[in-house]
Design a protein around this motif. Sequence first.
Motif, mmCIF file in Angstrom:
data_model
loop_
_atom_site.group_PDB
_atom_site.id
_atom_site.type_symbol
_atom_site.label_atom_id
_atom_site.label_comp_id
_atom_site.label_asym_id
_atom_site.label_seq_id
_atom_site.Cartn_x
_atom_site.Cartn_y
_atom_site.Cartn_z
ATOM 1 N N ILE A 68 0.846 -1.191 0.000
ATOM 2 C CA ILE A 68 0.000 0.000 0.000
ATOM 3 C C ILE A 68 0.881 1.240 0.000
ATOM 4 O O ILE A 68 1.714 1.413 0.897
ATOM 5 N N ASP A 69 0.697 2.085 -1.004
ATOM 6 C CA ASP A 69 1.483 3.320 -1.110
ATOM 7 C C ASP A 69 0.756 4.244 -2.079
ATOM 8 O O ASP A 69 0.321 3.795 -3.142
ATOM 9 N N PRO A 70 0.637 5.535 -1.753
ATOM 10 C CA PRO A 70 -0.054 6.443 -2.682
ATOM 11 C C PRO A 70 0.750 6.730 -3.948
ATOM 12 O O PRO A 70 0.174 7.146 -4.948
ATOM 13 N N HIS A 71 2.063 6.498 -3.914
ATOM 14 C CA HIS A 71 2.908 6.743 -5.075
ATOM 15 C C HIS A 71 2.436 7.965 -5.872
ATOM 16 O O HIS A 71 1.962 7.838 -7.007
ATOM 17 N N SER A 79 4.242 8.291 -11.626
ATOM 18 C CA SER A 79 5.072 7.959 -10.473
ATOM 19 C C SER A 79 6.117 6.943 -10.923
ATOM 20 O O SER A 79 5.816 5.769 -11.130
ATOM 21 N N ARG A 82 6.475 4.141 -8.512
ATOM 22 C CA ARG A 82 5.502 3.061 -8.691
ATOM 23 C C ARG A 82 5.930 2.127 -9.823
ATOM 24 O O ARG A 82 5.819 0.910 -9.705
ATOM 25 N N TRP A 83 6.413 2.703 -10.916
ATOM 26 C CA TRP A 83 6.885 1.872 -12.029
ATOM 27 C C TRP A 83 8.013 0.954 -11.573
ATOM 28 O O TRP A 83 8.064 -0.219 -11.945
ATOM 29 N N GLN A 86 6.470 -1.787 -9.362
ATOM 30 C CA GLN A 86 5.769 -2.786 -10.180
ATOM 31 C C GLN A 86 6.766 -3.725 -10.849
ATOM 32 O O GLN A 86 6.547 -4.942 -10.909
ATOM 33 N N LEU A 99 -0.427 -4.155 -5.707
ATOM 34 C CA LEU A 99 -0.089 -2.852 -5.148
ATOM 35 C C LEU A 99 -1.350 -2.003 -5.140
ATOM 36 O O LEU A 99 -1.999 -1.842 -6.171
ATOM 37 N N ARG A 101 -2.784 1.640 -4.728
ATOM 38 C CA ARG A 101 -2.318 3.023 -4.813
ATOM 39 C C ARG A 101 -3.252 3.932 -4.018
ATOM 40 O O ARG A 101 -4.090 4.646 -4.566
ATOM 41 N N GLN A 102 -3.095 3.878 -2.703
ATOM 42 C CA GLN A 102 -3.882 4.687 -1.772
ATOM 43 C C GLN A 102 -3.034 4.987 -0.555
ATOM 44 O O GLN A 102 -2.026 4.319 -0.300
#
Length: 195
Positions: A68-71, A79, A82-83, A86, A99, A101-102
């Motif tokens: 869990i991460d807002p990235h 982001s 985030r890439w 992933q 993942l 994204r929050q």
Amino acid sequence: MKWRSPMTWLLVRSGLRCAHTQTSAAERRCLERHAHGRKRIVEIGVYHGVNTALFRRVVDEDGEVVGIDPHPAGRFGVSFERWIAQDQVSRVRRARARLIRQFSHQAAMGWSTPIDFLFIDGDHSWQAVARDWADWTPHIAPGGIVALHDSRPAQGRIDLDSVRFTREVVLTDPRFEAIDDAESLTVLRRKGQAC
């Protein structure tokens, strides 16, 4: 720093640079030892996904890892962190991983599944750690593990809110018992019999 994100992504993607993590080798060994064979692992604070990939390597074959991460998107509208995450997670081909994204408090609102390993490594402010503790620890199954990063004085970091919160709140929580530590990492077990 933001201007380097596209270059960092390219270097990591091409294998010329390793993804970054703020956990030390000793902390990662401790996380691996306690996460090994767990069915559901939740990580708050993914960044480049180094620990997320580690968890995917050691989770039960039929288990799941949730990061869990807002990235947040940078100035290019994406982001790159985030890439990278992933990419790191997709390199491990076992169990399930996803993942979210929050922010952690947003993800917690709809959470209803028991967790047997939780790693808290998001925002280290008192308010954020307190919220993560309140939102997520009710989901820890009896016998389950929770690990907190930057929760002990290490490398001169004694004034962090997360260190004070751990000392004043986490270590006095009657639902949990401290069972291990490594550098800035604290590991606790939820009391009660595992099902």
